[in-house]
Design an enzyme around this catalytic site. Structure first.
Site, PDB file in Angstrom:
ATOM      1  N   ASP A 190       0.821  -1.229   0.000  1.00 24.66           N
ATOM      2  CA  ASP A 190       0.000   0.000   0.000  1.00 24.66           C
ATOM      3  C   ASP A 190       0.851   1.273   0.000  1.00 24.66           C
ATOM      4  OD1 ASP A 190       1.041  -0.046   2.514  1.00 24.66           O
ATOM      5  OD2 ASP A 190      -0.872   0.009   3.578  1.00 24.66           O
ATOM      6  N   GLY A 191       2.164   1.136  -0.085  1.00 24.13           N
ATOM      7  CA  GLY A 191       3.024   2.316  -0.158  1.00 24.13           C
ATOM      8  C   GLY A 191       3.618   2.710   1.184  1.00 24.13           C
ATOM      9  N   GLU A 192       3.116   2.139   2.281  1.00 19.11           N
ATOM     10  CA  GLU A 192       3.706   2.467   3.585  1.00 19.11           C
ATOM     11  C   GLU A 192       5.137   1.918   3.655  1.00 19.11           C
ATOM     12  OE1 GLU A 192       1.122   1.019   6.623  1.00 19.11           O
ATOM     13  OE2 GLU A 192      -0.417   2.538   6.213  1.00 19.11           O
ATOM     14  N   ARG A 199      13.684  26.362   3.769  1.00 18.01           N
ATOM     15  CA  ARG A 199      13.364  27.714   3.303  1.00 18.01           C
ATOM     16  C   ARG A 199      12.093  28.266   3.954  1.00 18.01           C
ATOM     17  NH1 ARG A 199      14.018  27.403  -3.048  1.00 18.01           N
ATOM     18  NH2 ARG A 199      13.232  25.298  -2.707  1.00 18.01           N
ATOM     19  N   HIS A 237      20.083  26.441   4.743  1.00 14.98           N
ATOM     20  CA  HIS A 237      19.668  27.634   4.005  1.00 14.98           C
ATOM     21  C   HIS A 237      19.949  28.899   4.821  1.00 14.98           C
ATOM     22  CE1 HIS A 237      17.589  30.254   1.380  1.00 14.98           C
ATOM     23  NE2 HIS A 237      16.713  30.569   2.297  1.00 14.98           N
ATOM     24  N   ASP A 296      21.999  36.786  -3.999  1.00 15.54           N
ATOM     25  CA  ASP A 296      21.106  37.556  -3.119  1.00 15.54           C
ATOM     26  C   ASP A 296      21.870  37.994  -1.878  1.00 15.54           C
ATOM     27  OD1 ASP A 296      20.921  35.412  -1.155  1.00 15.54           O
ATOM     28  OD2 ASP A 296      19.568  34.418  -2.571  1.00 15.54           O
ATOM     29  N   LYS A 348      18.327  40.547  -5.645  1.00 15.03           N
ATOM     30  CA  LYS A 348      17.231  39.669  -6.107  1.00 15.03           C
ATOM     31  C   LYS A 348      16.030  39.777  -5.177  1.00 15.03           C
ATOM     32  CE  LYS A 348      16.767  35.180  -4.929  1.00 15.03           C
ATOM     33  NZ  LYS A 348      17.155  33.783  -4.765  1.00 15.03           N
ATOM     34  N   ARG A 389      12.264  37.710  -4.587  1.00 20.77           N
ATOM     35  CA  ARG A 389      11.424  36.588  -5.031  1.00 20.77           C
ATOM     36  C   ARG A 389      10.003  37.086  -5.216  1.00 20.77           C
ATOM     37  NH1 ARG A 389      11.832  31.604  -6.076  1.00 20.77           N
ATOM     38  NH2 ARG A 389      13.961  31.356  -5.388  1.00 20.77           N
ATOM     39  N   ASP A 426      25.729  29.813  -4.549  1.00 26.30           N
ATOM     40  CA  ASP A 426      24.441  29.749  -3.849  1.00 26.30           C
ATOM     41  C   ASP A 426      24.408  28.485  -3.007  1.00 26.30           C
ATOM     42  OD1 ASP A 426      21.989  30.688  -3.099  1.00 26.30           O
ATOM     43  OD2 ASP A 426      21.181  30.826  -5.134  1.00 26.30           O
TER      44      ASP A 426
HETATM   45  C1  R5P Z   1      17.398  31.626  -1.841  1.00 26.58           C
HETATM   46  O1  R5P Z   1      17.477  32.375  -0.886  1.00 26.58           O
HETATM   47  C2  R5P Z   1      18.319  30.476  -2.039  1.00 26.58           C
HETATM   48  O2  R5P Z   1      19.595  30.749  -1.591  1.00 26.58           O
HETATM   49  C3  R5P Z   1      18.351  30.070  -3.488  1.00 26.58           C
HETATM   50  O3  R5P Z   1      18.872  31.141  -4.243  1.00 26.58           O
HETATM   51  C4  R5P Z   1      16.994  29.758  -4.010  1.00 26.58           C
HETATM   52  O4  R5P Z   1      16.258  29.062  -3.060  1.00 26.58           O
HETATM   53  C5  R5P Z   1      17.108  28.990  -5.273  1.00 26.58           C
HETATM   54  O5  R5P Z   1      15.811  28.728  -5.742  1.00 26.58           O
HETATM   55  P1  R5P Z   1      15.495  28.727  -7.301  1.00 26.58           P
HETATM   56  O6  R5P Z   1      16.522  27.879  -7.950  1.00 26.58           O
HETATM   57  O7  R5P Z   1      14.101  28.145  -7.367  1.00 26.58           O
HETATM   58  O8  R5P Z   1      15.529  30.150  -7.736  1.00 26.58           O
END
Ligand code: R5P
Length: 334
Positions: free
Chosen positions: A46-48, A105, A139, A178, A201, A203, A227
């Site tokens: 069943d996927g468990e 995140r 993160h 960022d 940057k 979002r 990153d």
């Molecule tokens: C953002 O603060 C992280 O450091 C990454 O830049 C980000 O989460 C990357 O996400 P995506 O590839 O969807 O832009």
């Protein structure tokens, strides 16, 4: 440390792995010269999840390797069940080794009526039996405080930085996509002895980012965009476009966690990027493999293996990141 003392220091320790990244677990075991623990992690019809540890763990110092990468909920439940099993089998100590910590995140209420999932997941991991956590490039470093147990937070910096030192790129500038990445980008710029530039940057949606301007000069320079992770590739794609627009020469990307989801494959193929270096914190998925010669995978098995050895023998982990010449080569010991 000589090889004899290295092995002698490793008694009463076992490494286990769920299904999230067994190749990395195998490599960590190779580094430590110990076999991967015997366990079955399968599925019921069943996927468990069906799980059984096939060897005695009573009184043993256990390190369980399981990044909570996609499929994140499957991998997370495997981790929780595995720890529950080890705890009930009387393991002396369980360290949850999370080369990638998913849900990181979602670390604050950035609008009303949303969960703080990074904290919730940390609570569940500790509740399921983690006595310690070993992780890589969270993160946000503050997430360490979400776990009410000791956390060793490693940086992939020595592995990636060493790679770029060997590439020896001329006229280089290090770029953070960022403002949150300034601290780590500054460490790269210092170590590589090059200048730093910052991309402004914002979002605007799960797959969309908007770029304002660039602080710093990239004209006629080779650049490395750094990153912590690449998910949909939107941030890197936008950053590469504006850097090219501002006159950058070759664009390299260095990121610890290759999450590669959504339209990452198409975006990163189309972007004016020469090479993307990532680590094996997460296995490379089909979108990553589809990048062909554009992608380069560097292993953090030595980094994690060395941290595991030091945790087990109560040696300093932070000194792995100090500037002493002796600490750097140790990651490539075997
Ligand atoms: C953002 O603060 C992280 O450091 C990454 O830049 C980000 O989460 C990357 O996400 P995506 O590839 O969807 O832009």
């Amino acid at each position: 440390m000589d090889r004899k003392r290295f092995f002698e220091s490793l008694d009463n320790i076992k490494i286990f792995s769920g299904n999230a990244n067994r190749p990395l677990a195998q490599k960590i075991c190779e580094y430590l010269s110990i076999p991967l623990g015997d366990a079955y992690v399968g599925r019921f019809p069943d996927g468990e999840i069906d799980l059984k540890v096939n060897e005695d763990v009573r009184g043993v110092d256990i390190f369980l390797i399981q990044p909570t990468c996609p499929p994140v909920n499957e991998n997370l439940i495997e981790l929780l069940m595995f720890m529950d099993c080890l705890r009930r089998a009387s393991a002396a100590r369980i360290t949850a080794v999370l080369p990638y910590y998913g849900y990181a995140r979602k670390d604050r209420k950035d609008e009303g009526r949303v969960p703080i999932t990074a904290k919730l997941v940390a609570n569940i991991i500790v509740e399921a039996g983690a006595d310690r956590v070993l992780t890589v490039d969270l993160h946000a470093a503050q997430i360490q405080g979400f776990f009410d147990v000791p956390v060793d937070h490693l940086l992939a910096f020595p592995v990636l930085c060493n790679y770029y030192q060997n590439l020896n790129l001329p006229d280089l500038v290090v770029v953070t996509p960022d403002v949150g990445g300034i601290k780590i980008a500054r460490a790269y710029s210092k170590k590589l002895n090059v200048r730093l530039a910052i991309v402004d940057k914002r979002r605007t949606g799960p797959e969309e980012t908007e770029i304002g301007f660039i602080i710093g000069d990239v004209k006629d320079k080779n650049v490395i965009i750094l990153d912590d992770l690449i998910a949909t590739g939107g941030s890197i794609y936008q950053a590469a476009l504006i850097l090219k627009d501002k006159g950058a020469k070759d664009i390299y990307v260095g990121a610890t966690h290759p999450v590669f989801c959504g339209s990452a494959g198409e975006k990163l193929l189309a972007a004016p990027i020469k090479e993307i270096a990532v680590t094996d914190s997460i296995p490379l998925n089909s979108k990553g493999k589809g990048l062909g010669s554009k992608i380069k995978v560097l292993s953090i098995a030595g980094l994690l293996g060395e941290a595991i050895r030091r945790i087990h023998t109560n040696e300093s982990v932070s000194s792995m990141f100090s500037e002493t010449p002796e600490t750097q080569p140790v990651f490539g010991l075997m």
